[in-house]
Design a protein around this motif. Structure first.
Motif, PDB file in Angstrom:
ATOM      1  N   LEU A   1      -4.670  -2.059  20.314  1.00 16.01           N
ATOM      2  CA  LEU A   1      -4.455  -0.811  19.573  1.00 16.01           C
ATOM      3  C   LEU A   1      -3.453  -0.958  18.437  1.00 16.01           C
ATOM      4  N   SER A   2      -2.929  -2.154  18.231  1.00 13.64           N
ATOM      5  CA  SER A   2      -1.974  -2.378  17.156  1.00 13.64           C
ATOM      6  C   SER A   2      -2.638  -2.114  15.799  1.00 13.64           C
ATOM      7  N   GLY A   3      -2.025  -1.290  14.975  1.00 11.06           N
ATOM      8  CA  GLY A   3      -2.573  -0.969  13.656  1.00 11.06           C
ATOM      9  C   GLY A   3      -3.577   0.164  13.661  1.00 11.06           C
ATOM     10  N   ILE A   4      -3.880   0.726  14.826  1.00 10.62           N
ATOM     11  CA  ILE A   4      -4.831   1.831  14.938  1.00 10.62           C
ATOM     12  C   ILE A   4      -4.064   3.150  14.922  1.00 10.62           C
ATOM     13  N   HIS A   5      -4.558   4.146  14.167  1.00 14.80           N
ATOM     14  CA  HIS A   5      -3.915   5.454  14.148  1.00 14.80           C
ATOM     15  C   HIS A   5      -4.963   6.546  14.000  1.00 14.80           C
ATOM     16  N   GLU A   6      -4.649   7.719  14.476  1.00 13.96           N
ATOM     17  CA  GLU A   6      -5.564   8.858  14.387  1.00 13.96           C
ATOM     18  C   GLU A   6      -5.755   9.269  12.924  1.00 13.96           C
ATOM     19  N   GLY A   7      -7.001   9.622  12.585  1.00 17.08           N
ATOM     20  CA  GLY A   7      -7.341   9.974  11.211  1.00 17.08           C
ATOM     21  C   GLY A   7      -7.821   8.786  10.395  1.00 17.08           C
ATOM     22  N   GLN A   8      -7.731   7.600  10.943  1.00 16.65           N
ATOM     23  CA  GLN A   8      -8.134   6.381  10.231  1.00 16.65           C
ATOM     24  C   GLN A   8      -9.659   6.292  10.154  1.00 16.65           C
ATOM     25  N   PHE A   9     -10.171   5.935   8.974  1.00 16.36           N
ATOM     26  CA  PHE A   9     -11.610   5.707   8.809  1.00 16.36           C
ATOM     27  C   PHE A   9     -11.957   4.308   9.298  1.00 16.36           C
ATOM     28  N   VAL A  10     -13.089   4.194   9.997  1.00 21.39           N
ATOM     29  CA  VAL A  10     -13.488   2.915  10.571  1.00 21.39           C
ATOM     30  C   VAL A  10     -14.987   2.713  10.379  1.00 21.39           C
ATOM     31  N   LYS A  11     -15.377   1.473  10.443  1.00 19.60           N
ATOM     32  CA  LYS A  11     -16.788   1.081  10.418  1.00 19.60           C
ATOM     33  C   LYS A  11     -17.169   0.696  11.842  1.00 19.60           C
ATOM     34  N   CYS A  12     -18.198   1.311  12.375  1.00 17.23           N
ATOM     35  CA  CYS A  12     -18.537   1.068  13.772  1.00 17.23           C
ATOM     36  C   CYS A  12     -20.033   0.865  13.959  1.00 17.23           C
TER      37      CYS A  12
END
Length: 494
Positions: free
Chosen positions: A313-324
């Motif tokens: 979870l390092s570097g992950i934050h709520e509101g972050q856009f991601v490619k999944c």
């Protein structure tokens, strides 16, 4: 002189001629007038005159305009002059003081890629077909009497242009072109035709996080957008679009996925989509990802990063856009839809170099080296997650080569561990793993001492595993057997 130098008043316009083109006069200019009214005996009376052209226009203006207007109807071909070009429409004049507009969707055919207004300019005269009567403009107060079209197909085909306005005949998965009307924080609003609108959700506009962050900057009024229809509201005449890319091809949607994907807003297994982290669940709960206006998916703790790392979870934050990537779409018993996602970049690219995740127990066999994250711990051992589909149990004696007094202290939730499979039973779904490095599974040791090999009176070597107030627990050498030795029977204690 023949009129005794009488002075009269000639108004430049009256009620009937106020909308006609105005004439301009200079001091000293000689003009012909028509007497409109003789002054009375009252000293304040005026001699009312009308310029001859205006008088003639006044007498015939009403009948002339009525005649000119009756000459035009839906389907008529007219010659018009462009007087204004706006982002979404062109304003024209034609006939006797008649105005109309050409909507941005009434210029080019569907398969054209150039901007509709790129070859038009103010003052240019064009041939246009009247396709409908326009409503009164509340903004300008101008009555835009006619809707015009300069589509080549309509200019040639009178029957098509005079037909009644088509119903909303768009269907799911149709590929269409629309033009931006408005952009807000979450949606782009577009016009598909004069009467049909569409909207594009932020997460349907791209799969790249960098582009999603620049959502509002990527669109401007009048810009053409090509997309696939994923929703139709016939009552509101409103379509929902997904930005067109290779995944929008209809052939990518097979029959086995259509039923579920209609529930999940046309999200199907194997899709690479854009998302936004809505919530980071506590412990090893993973992530909740928004992938639509009202649709969310889950990312398992083992599907966040490619490699087995201590802190995924390092570097992950709520509101972050991601490619999944969509791993599975299924319907739950209560009727809701479950969407399983992965953020692993190598999995997005179908790379064969991904760190393995064993998603089937059949892929495991005794001796297989595995990694996993601790899910929960109790005094008897712990459970670890090998993947989103497979979990394994580690009993207390297999947690370490050393004595583990407090498993909850030494093995925290989320801790990354590496071990070896002792057993895997597909029928029961049970997997046993050991973290001990000195011993493997019993089946792999030819010199193991089994319980049946022991007899009363045998002298065996062993290693003290645990010391209690009442005695010792000893692991017999070359075996997994643990024996109890009370203090009154122990000859040696170290």
């Amino acid at each position: 002189p023949e009129y005794n130098h009488a002075i009269g008043f000639a108004p430049l316009m009256d009620y009937n001629s106020q909308l006609l083109p105005q004439h301009h006069y200079d001091n000293g200019q000689c003009i012909t007038v028509v007497v409109g009214s003789i002054p009375s005996s009252d000293p304040s009376g005026r001699l009312i005159l009308l310029p001859k052209g205006s008088a003639q226009d006044s007498n015939i203006s009403s009948s002339k305009r009525a005649k000119k207007k009756s000459d035009y109807k839906v389907g008529s071909l007219v010659e018009a002059e462009i007087i204004d070009i706006k982002p979404l429409e062109v304003i024209l004049k034609f006939g006797v003081n008649l105005h109309g507009r050409i909507h941005i969707t009434e210029v080019l055919e569907e398969d054209c890629s150039e901007h509709p207004f790129s070859k038009l300019k103010i003052g240019q005269k064009v041939h246009a077909r009247i396709v409908a009567q326009a409503e009164h403009s509340a903004k300008t107060g101008r009555n835009l009497k006619w809707e015009l079209s300069i589509k080549p197909s309509l200019l040639k085909d009178l029957e098509e242009s005079t037909a009644s306005e088509a119903e909303l005949n768009h269907s799911i998965n149709d590929i269409i072109r629309a033009y931006v009307v408005k952009v807000d924080a979450e949606w782009v609003w577009l016009t598909v035709s004069r009467k049909v609108m569409a909207h594009l959700f932020i997460l349907d506009s791209s799969v790249e996080p960098s582009e999603l962050k620049e959502f509002q900057q990527r669109y401007s009024v009048g810009q053409a957008v090509k997309g696939r229809i994923i929703g139709v509201n016939r009552e509101k005449r409103l379509l929902r679009l997904k930005a067109f890319d290779n995944q929008c091809m209809l052939e990518n949607i097979d029959d086995t996925q259509k039923t579920v994907s209609s529930i999940a807003e046309h999200t199907k297994e194997g899709d690479v989509i854009g998302g936004r982290i809505q919530r980071i669940l506590p412990g090893v709960g993973g992530l909740v990802i928004q992938i639509g206006p009202h649709l969310h998916g889950r990312v398992h703790y083992t599907e966040i990063v490619d490699l087995w790392v201590p802190e995924p979870l390092s570097g992950i934050h709520e509101g972050q856009f991601v490619k999944c990537k969509v791993l599975a779409v299924s319907r739950q018993a209560e009727g809701s839809v479950r969407v399983d996602l992965s953020l692993r970049s190598r999995k997005l690219d179908d790379s064969t170099t991904c760190a393995p995740r064993f998603e089937k127990i059949n892929d495991l066999c005794p001796g297989t080296e595995v990694k996993g994250y601790v899910k929960n711990v109790n005094p008897k051992g712990c459970f670890i997650m090998l993947s989103r589909m497979v979990e394994a149990r580690i009993i207390l004696s297999n947690l370490s080569d050393e004595y583990v007094e407090n498993p909850q202290k030494d093995f925290s939730v989320g801790m990354l561990v590496q071990g070896r499979v002792l057993s895997a039973e597909p029928l029961s779904g049970k997997v046993e793993v050991s973290l001990r490095k000195s011993t493997g599974s019993k089946s792999q040791k030819l010199d193991d001492v089994s319980y049946s090999d022991l007899h009363v009176g045998d002298i065996v070597d062993g290693q003290v595993k645990r010391v209690e107030s009442y005695g010792l627990f000893v692991t017999i050498k070359s075996s997994e057997l643990v024996c109890y030795c009370p203090f009154e029977s122990a000859s040696v204690y170290q």
